[in-house]
Enzyme design. Structure first.
Site, PDB file in Angstrom:
ATOM      1  N   GLU A   5       0.862  -1.203   0.000  1.00 28.93           N
ATOM      2  CA  GLU A   5       0.000   0.000   0.000  1.00 28.93           C
ATOM      3  C   GLU A   5       0.889   1.240   0.000  1.00 28.93           C
ATOM      4  O   GLU A   5       0.742   2.143   0.829  1.00 28.93           O
ATOM      5  CB  GLU A   5      -0.904  -0.013   1.236  1.00 28.93           C
ATOM      6  N   CYS A  47     -10.469   0.215   7.803  1.00 24.21           N
ATOM      7  CA  CYS A  47      -9.946   1.515   8.234  1.00 24.21           C
ATOM      8  C   CYS A  47     -10.597   2.684   7.490  1.00 24.21           C
ATOM      9  O   CYS A  47     -10.735   3.778   8.043  1.00 24.21           O
ATOM     10  CB  CYS A  47      -8.437   1.566   8.027  1.00 24.21           C
TER      11      CYS A  47
HETATM   12  O1  FUB Z   1      -2.518  -0.714   9.425  1.00 28.17           O
HETATM   13  C1  FUB Z   1      -3.696  -0.032   9.796  1.00 28.17           C
HETATM   14  C2  FUB Z   1      -4.435   0.437   8.566  1.00 28.17           C
HETATM   15  O2  FUB Z   1      -4.787  -0.689   7.774  1.00 28.17           O
HETATM   16  C3  FUB Z   1      -3.627   1.291   7.639  1.00 28.17           C
HETATM   17  O3  FUB Z   1      -3.622   2.637   7.961  1.00 28.17           O
HETATM   18  C4  FUB Z   1      -4.284   1.038   6.341  1.00 28.17           C
HETATM   19  O4  FUB Z   1      -3.483   1.412   5.260  1.00 28.17           O
HETATM   20  C5  FUB Z   1      -4.514  -0.445   6.406  1.00 28.17           C
HETATM   21  O5  FUB Z   1      -3.364  -1.127   6.053  1.00 28.17           O
HETATM   22 ZN    ZN Z   2      -8.054   2.729   4.913  1.00 28.48          ZN
END
Ligand code: FUB
Ligand code: ZN
Length: 653
Positions: A326, A421
């Site tokens: 990501e 999230c």
């Molecule tokens: O790791 C916590 C949250 O989950 C991150 O901010 C998002 O990108 C997802 O990976």
């Molecule tokens: Zn998110």
């Protein structure tokens, strides 16, 4: 040391945003609450494509009940599952500022009680560790998300305390911060590192703003200047806790770069690693830089800002060029089909921009807030408020689901995610949008967003801004300053309008110089201002170094980036081409997608031959005239499933 910035009282009157804010209170908050209580009939999708093993339940509230001793069982979900609840609580808190609701308040007060019961006596609260791994608290910080999780509560607790005066909400937050302060810091006996996922830094800065407790600010500062100073810290912890004894499977092998700990944060030149982590980190860093006056911190913020905004950001404001990690990749690497552009990353970028603007008056920060609000972040939620994107692509095709390297790009928003999230993140941004319109200092009010509102500032200054933004380009201000307080108003001239705007003060045309993206006027006397912005339809092209966008253009009108969808344009979208001298017209359509302005452009479409073979000898293309219909990017995927594109082929481009 500068003190915290006094926020004006802002009532949003913008029709566009009122619609969204009503959606938050009527649909989004009730829907998300029912999902987190496992009461909604939803399909839970794996954000990477595929289906979550438990495809029905979030368990987020159940986890808190188990930790509080009100239920039994194991923890379910990610170790940071609690944060879904906290971000929802924060969104609800902001909603009380514009829509007081006794029923919702009963729910949220009870939720505060539940959270308080789940909190350990020493202030610790992360239900995964409390329920299933109490011996591993703070032992696997690379992936544990413990400070990230408590940071999200601290943000929620501060917001809830500020909105309702609920002291218990704040006490939970200060107990958490005290617990973290007890375990982390420069002293020999403490842990010399921060969470693998930044968040605690920005949360502690917010907590300092409301408590004035210096320890919280010092700790946030410590986490920032210490980040990446000892890159091996996580490795030592992983070894001690069992190298591959992961809480999040496979995570022990992730690079230092992903966590922004491969080198000291203060020397990092490029945005690298996980995009949400970078922008949360930068948000905290910019906030702490302002509060402490630490110029080195602010210089680091600016370096990372420039890296993101000038070399690594999609035209929609999306960030994160790859789904693997990501993450950011390299300069100008902005693929449209394999990208990430997580909703949380756009939300976090808005936070970062807001903090930068509170450090210095530069219109570019306001430009990015606007870009995210109207494009990259807003596309994360459907018009019904019950479906969400995790990934916000610039090219989509339902067929991507059949290709594992593209299946994270969905062409429909989902009910909910295994890692949820994004839904509550976009909710808290929209319900707090009144906080993103003005930035104030003693001498100046910066009006950097054209979101119609009525605002009351200290000493009786009132600003009433009326407009029909983002559809119309005229912005009217009525300013009253009954006590004739000496004050300047800075109005942002957006980058997309920098060369063409007109201004009248009390009906008289004015010519003012734009200084770092703002024009400044004295508002010591009451006055009216009429600003007219450039709403020409801009055809944008990307930097020559962006291989993916060569020969293509993207259309933007005012703050809105546009896209084409198969719902309006029936052929495969790569067969369309805008004419070199295309004529594009704008029309507002009140009955389409809750009321949107569409664009119609003269174009051609490739006449396809019914080829029986995969390859054949080249034949010159036969083009047929057609009209291409564009809709605002934020509104895509709210009709039939189909392809979507932001970057369109352009003849002779
Ligand atoms: O790791 C916590 C949250 O989950 C991150 O901010 C998002 O990108 C997802 O990976
Ligand atoms: Zn998110």
């Amino acid at each position: 040391m500068s003190t915290s910035i006094h926020q004006p009282d802002v009532k949003i009157t913008s029709e566009f945003w009122q619609q969204y804010r009503q959606l938050i209170v009527k649909e989004v908050l009730p829907y998300q609450w029912s999902v987190m209580n496992d009461e909604a009939d939803v399909k839970i999708t794996d954000e990477k494509g595929g289906t979550n093993p438990d495809s029905k339940n979030s368990h987020a509230i159940a986890n808190l009940k188990i930790a509080a001793g009100q239920a039994t069982g194991h923890h379910f979900g990610f170790p940071f599952q609690d944060t879904d609840v906290y971000k929802w609580l924060e969104a609800a808190a902001y909603s009380f500022n514009y829509h007081p609701d006794n029923n919702l308040k009963k729910i949220t007060d009870n939720l505060i009680d539940l959270i308080a019961s789940a909190q350990d006596d020493d202030g610790y609260l992360v239900t995964f560790f409390q329920i299933d791994a109490p011996k591993r608290k703070f032992k696997r910080l690379q992936q544990s998300h413990e400070l990230y999780t408590m940071g999200h509560y601290i943000e929620a607790g501060v917001a809830y305390y500020q909105a309702t005066g609920n002291q218990k909400a704040l006490t939970i937050a200060t107990k958490m911060a005290d617990c973290i302060d007890h375990h982390f810091g420069a002293e020999e006996t403490k842990l010399h590192a921060a969470d693998g996922h930044p968040e605690i830094e920005l949360a502690l800065a917010k907590l300092f703003d409301v408590t004035n407790e210096k320890r919280y600010l010092n700790l946030a500062h410590y986490f920032l200047v210490n980040r990446g100073v000892n890159p091996e810290f996580y490795d030592h912890q992983l070894k001690a806790d069992g190298w591959d004894n992961d809480i999040i499977p496979g995570m022990h092998g992730v690079t230092h770069r992903y966590f922004q700990v491969d080198q000291p944060l203060l020397t990092q030149a490029d945005a690298k690693g996980h995009a949400v982590r970078v922008v949360y980190l930068c948000t905290g860093m910019a906030h702490v830089a302002r509060l402490t006056g630490d110029q080195e911190l602010f210089a680091a913020c600016k370096r990372l800002w420039n890296s993101i905004v000038h070399k690594r950001m999609y035209v929609t404001g999306g960030i994160g060029s790859t789904n693997i990690g990501e993450a950011f990749t390299y300069d100008y690497d902005l693929p449209n089909e394999t990208m990430y552009a997580e909703t949380c990353a756009s939300v976090g970028m808005t936070f970062f921009a807001q903090q930068m603007l509170q450090n210095e008056a530069n219109g570019e920060y306001g430009d990015i807030i606007e870009k995210e609000l109207f494009n990259g972040a807003l596309s994360g939620m459907s018009l019904d408020g019950k479906h969400f994107f995790y990934v916000n692509p610039l090219t989509a095709d339902p067929q991507f689901q059949e290709n594992p390297s593209k299946s994270h790009i969905m062409s429909r928003r989902q009910d909910w995610f295994g890692c949820a999230c994004c839904p509550s993140n976009i909710a808290r941004l929209i319900s707090s949008i009144d906080q993103y319109i003005y930035t104030t200092t003693n001498a100046t009010i910066l009006s950097h967003q054209f979101i119609a509102n009525q605002a009351t500032f200290d000493q009786g200054i009132e600003i009433k801004q009326t407009n029909n933004f983002p559809w119309e380009n005229t912005i009217h201000y009525d300013i009253t300053n009954p006590q004739h307080i000496s004050k300047k108003l800075g109005i942002r001239i957006p980058g997309w309008s920098a060369t063409t705007f007109t201004l009248k003060v009390n009906g008289q045309p004015q010519t003012l110089l734009v200084k770092n993206g703002f024009i400044y006027l004295s508002i010591t006397e009451s006055l009216t201002i009429d600003l007219t912005l450039d709403f020409h339809i801009h055809e944008l092209q990307a930097n020559d170094a962006v291989a993916e966008d060569a020969g293509k253009v993207a259309l933007q009108r005012g703050p809105l980036v546009y896209c084409i969808e198969q719902a309006d344009n029936l052929q495969n979208l790569w067969h369309y081409q805008l004419l070199s001298d295309d004529q594009t017209t704008y029309r507002f359509q009140p009955d389409l997608l809750n009321g949107i302005g569409t664009l119609s452009a003269t174009a051609v479409v490739r006449k396809t031959t019914s080829q029986a073979v995969l390859y054949q000898n080249y034949q010159p293309t036969v083009w047929q005239p057609t009209t291409l219909t564009f809709i605002p990017y934020y509104a895509w995927a709210n009709r039939t499933d189909g392809q979507m594109r932001v970057w369109i082929n352009k003849a002779n481009a």
